[in-house]
Scaffold this motif. Structure first.
Motif, mmCIF file in Angstrom:
data_model
loop_
_atom_site.group_PDB
_atom_site.id
_atom_site.type_symbol
_atom_site.label_atom_id
_atom_site.label_comp_id
_atom_site.label_asym_id
_atom_site.label_seq_id
_atom_site.Cartn_x
_atom_site.Cartn_y
_atom_site.Cartn_z
ATOM 1 N N MET A 219 0.304 -9.810 12.488
ATOM 2 C CA MET A 219 -0.321 -9.677 11.187
ATOM 3 C C MET A 219 0.390 -8.605 10.373
ATOM 4 S SD MET A 219 -4.291 -9.268 10.344
ATOM 5 C CE MET A 219 -4.600 -9.693 12.017
ATOM 6 N N SER A 220 0.697 -8.943 9.123
ATOM 7 C CA SER A 220 1.456 -8.007 8.307
ATOM 8 C C SER A 220 1.319 -8.346 6.832
ATOM 9 C CB SER A 220 2.929 -8.096 8.739
ATOM 10 O OG SER A 220 3.777 -7.988 7.636
ATOM 11 N N PRO A 221 1.295 -7.312 5.987
ATOM 12 C CA PRO A 221 1.253 -7.574 4.546
ATOM 13 C C PRO A 221 2.508 -8.299 4.069
ATOM 14 C CG PRO A 221 1.359 -5.193 4.995
ATOM 15 C CD PRO A 221 1.269 -5.875 6.315
ATOM 16 N N GLU A 222 3.566 -8.277 4.890
ATOM 17 C CA GLU A 222 4.798 -8.989 4.509
ATOM 18 C C GLU A 222 4.595 -10.497 4.521
ATOM 19 O OE1 GLU A 222 7.282 -7.608 2.948
ATOM 20 O OE2 GLU A 222 5.815 -6.003 3.181
ATOM 21 N N ILE A 223 3.598 -10.969 5.292
ATOM 22 C CA ILE A 223 3.260 -12.402 5.312
ATOM 23 C C ILE A 223 1.751 -12.505 5.108
ATOM 24 C CG2 ILE A 223 3.441 -14.556 6.638
ATOM 25 C CD1 ILE A 223 6.059 -13.645 7.343
ATOM 26 N N PRO A 224 1.308 -12.510 3.841
ATOM 27 C CA PRO A 224 -0.134 -12.458 3.579
ATOM 28 C C PRO A 224 -0.949 -13.522 4.325
ATOM 29 C CG PRO A 224 1.062 -12.050 1.572
ATOM 30 C CD PRO A 224 2.094 -12.420 2.597
ATOM 31 N N ALA A 225 -0.362 -14.693 4.584
ATOM 32 C CA ALA A 225 -1.114 -15.734 5.301
ATOM 33 C C ALA A 225 -1.512 -15.287 6.709
ATOM 34 C CB ALA A 225 -0.315 -17.035 5.361
ATOM 35 N N THR A 226 -0.809 -14.288 7.275
ATOM 36 C CA THR A 226 -1.202 -13.810 8.615
ATOM 37 C C THR A 226 -2.582 -13.165 8.594
ATOM 38 O OG1 THR A 226 -0.088 -11.656 8.330
ATOM 39 C CG2 THR A 226 1.172 -13.405 9.432
ATOM 40 N N TYR A 227 -3.024 -12.703 7.418
ATOM 41 C CA TYR A 227 -4.372 -12.124 7.331
ATOM 42 C C TYR A 227 -5.435 -13.140 7.755
ATOM 43 C CZ TYR A 227 -2.502 -8.291 4.378
ATOM 44 O OH TYR A 227 -1.825 -7.224 3.869
ATOM 45 N N LEU A 228 -5.113 -14.418 7.583
ATOM 46 C CA LEU A 228 -6.098 -15.458 7.922
ATOM 47 C C LEU A 228 -6.453 -15.428 9.407
ATOM 48 C CD1 LEU A 228 -4.689 -18.389 5.761
ATOM 49 C CD2 LEU A 228 -6.754 -17.049 5.298
ATOM 50 N N GLN A 229 -5.579 -14.835 10.217
ATOM 51 C CA GLN A 229 -5.884 -14.708 11.656
ATOM 52 C C GLN A 229 -7.164 -13.903 11.876
ATOM 53 O OE1 GLN A 229 -2.436 -13.048 13.619
ATOM 54 N NE2 GLN A 229 -1.048 -14.537 12.717
ATOM 55 N N LEU A 230 -7.542 -13.091 10.876
ATOM 56 C CA LEU A 230 -8.741 -12.252 10.987
ATOM 57 C C LEU A 230 -10.025 -13.035 10.711
ATOM 58 C CD1 LEU A 230 -7.690 -9.066 8.989
ATOM 59 C CD2 LEU A 230 -8.229 -9.180 11.437
ATOM 60 N N SER A 231 -9.898 -14.204 10.115
ATOM 61 C CA SER A 231 -11.091 -14.940 9.678
ATOM 62 C C SER A 231 -11.579 -15.900 10.757
ATOM 63 C CB SER A 231 -10.773 -15.718 8.406
ATOM 64 O OG SER A 231 -11.830 -16.597 8.118
ATOM 65 N N ASN A 232 -12.898 -15.961 10.905
ATOM 66 C CA ASN A 232 -13.492 -16.932 11.841
ATOM 67 C C ASN A 232 -13.732 -18.269 11.173
ATOM 68 O OD1 ASN A 232 -13.738 -15.019 13.910
ATOM 69 N ND2 ASN A 232 -15.564 -14.189 12.891
ATOM 70 N N ASN A 233 -13.521 -18.305 9.863
ATOM 71 C CA ASN A 233 -13.893 -19.517 9.112
ATOM 72 C C ASN A 233 -12.687 -20.295 8.624
ATOM 73 O OD1 ASN A 233 -16.472 -18.414 9.292
ATOM 74 N ND2 ASN A 233 -16.115 -17.247 7.410
ATOM 75 N N VAL A 234 -11.541 -20.041 9.223
ATOM 76 C CA VAL A 234 -10.352 -20.703 8.707
ATOM 77 C C VAL A 234 -9.907 -21.813 9.643
ATOM 78 C CG1 VAL A 234 -8.755 -19.065 9.772
ATOM 79 C CG2 VAL A 234 -8.005 -20.360 7.808
ATOM 80 N N GLU A 235 -9.445 -22.905 9.046
ATOM 81 C CA GLU A 235 -8.835 -23.963 9.844
ATOM 82 C C GLU A 235 -7.476 -24.290 9.238
ATOM 83 O OE1 GLU A 235 -11.212 -27.477 10.357
ATOM 84 O OE2 GLU A 235 -9.741 -28.345 11.736
#
Ligand code: F6R
Length: 247
Positions: A219-235
């Motif tokens: 997870m890194s701000p360099e790849i904002p989509a990695t933030y989605l790893q933090l969400s339980n509601n993402v598919e």
């Protein structure tokens, strides 16, 4: 979770069916469905299927409110390249959604008013009870919405500067990178995170590398989509090409 479909059309029909069920469920309860929508190539077949269900199966959008993720800045809504034009052509002009239920960031707002405008956009989403579902594509920089590398996980709707790669990827529609606006108004990562469900779609092998980083990378701000790893509601909904580098 990650779900891989044999093709983009299978996956798109699945996503359209989920949206249609949500709309019908809300309708049955006399409630509004609040949809967060994306533009670009990725969701086109989802919109096509929703239009088909409207025309052939009577799916109504009278109880639907929409918020688009982003718009170029500055941008006239009537321009060919505007996300307003895109949404009209691919969805809004083809269904029965009331015009007043459509929200797309305004690319004509005076720069001095942009911050207040963005706060009001955010506020309007909250007042409606938040987004029931947010559709996302992913850019090759790892952006979601136009949250480019460097975006904070709690960022809200704001004016941003587009990454050079994003402008290059958009250049065909504008007849050259130099004509692509350097800025955009986008919902923030934090705005997206507040959605009850997040669906990130990606198709084809040219997305495989960034999808791998988004799903399996650190997870890194360099790849904002990695933030989605933090969400339980993402598919993550992928076709085989986009999933081809996942382990
Ligand atoms: C569009 C948006 C962008 C796109 C992304 C992928 O509203 O917010 O994040 O989803 O740039 O674009 P396509 O789907 O054209 O590959």
């Amino acid at each position: 979770p990650v779900t891989v479909y044999p093709s983009q059309s299978d996956a798109s029909i699945h996503v359209a069916n989920r949206i249609a069920s949500l709309i019908k469920e809300k309708q049955a309860n006399g409630e509004k469905a609040v949809l967060g929508l994306a533009t670009g190539a990725t969701p086109v077949q989802v919109y096509k299927e929703l239009v088909r269900q409207h025309k052939e199966e009577g799916l109504s959008f009278k109880n639907v409110v929409t918020f688009n993720l982003d718009e170029y800045f500055p941008m006239q809504p009537t321009a060919d390249q505007s996300y307003v034009t895109f949404m009209k052509k691919n969805l809004f002009d083809l269904i029965d959604i009331p015009a007043e239920n459509i929200n797309i960031p305004d690319g004509t707002i005076d720069i001095s008013q942009v911050q207040a405008y963005c706060e009001a956009y955010e506020q309007k989403i909250s007042e409606l009870g938040g987004l029931d579902i947010q559709l996302l594509g992913i850019g090759r920089t790892g952006h979601i919405g136009f949250n480019e590398p460097g975006s904070a996980p709690n960022s809200g709707t704001r004016l941003v500067t587009l990454d050079d790669l994003t402008r290059r990827d958009a250049s065909r529609g504008f007849g050259g990178k130099e004509y692509v606006p350097t800025k955009a108004i986008t919902m923030g990562v934090g705005t997206i995170f507040k959605a009850k469900e997040i669906v990130l779609m990606a198709w084809n092998e040219n997305k495989a590398e960034i999808v791998k980083k988004a799903v399996e990378g650190e997870m890194s701000p360099e790849i904002p989509a990695t933030y989605l790893q933090l969400s339980n509601n993402v598919e993550f909904i992928l076709d085989e090409g986009a999933a081809s580098l996942l382990t």
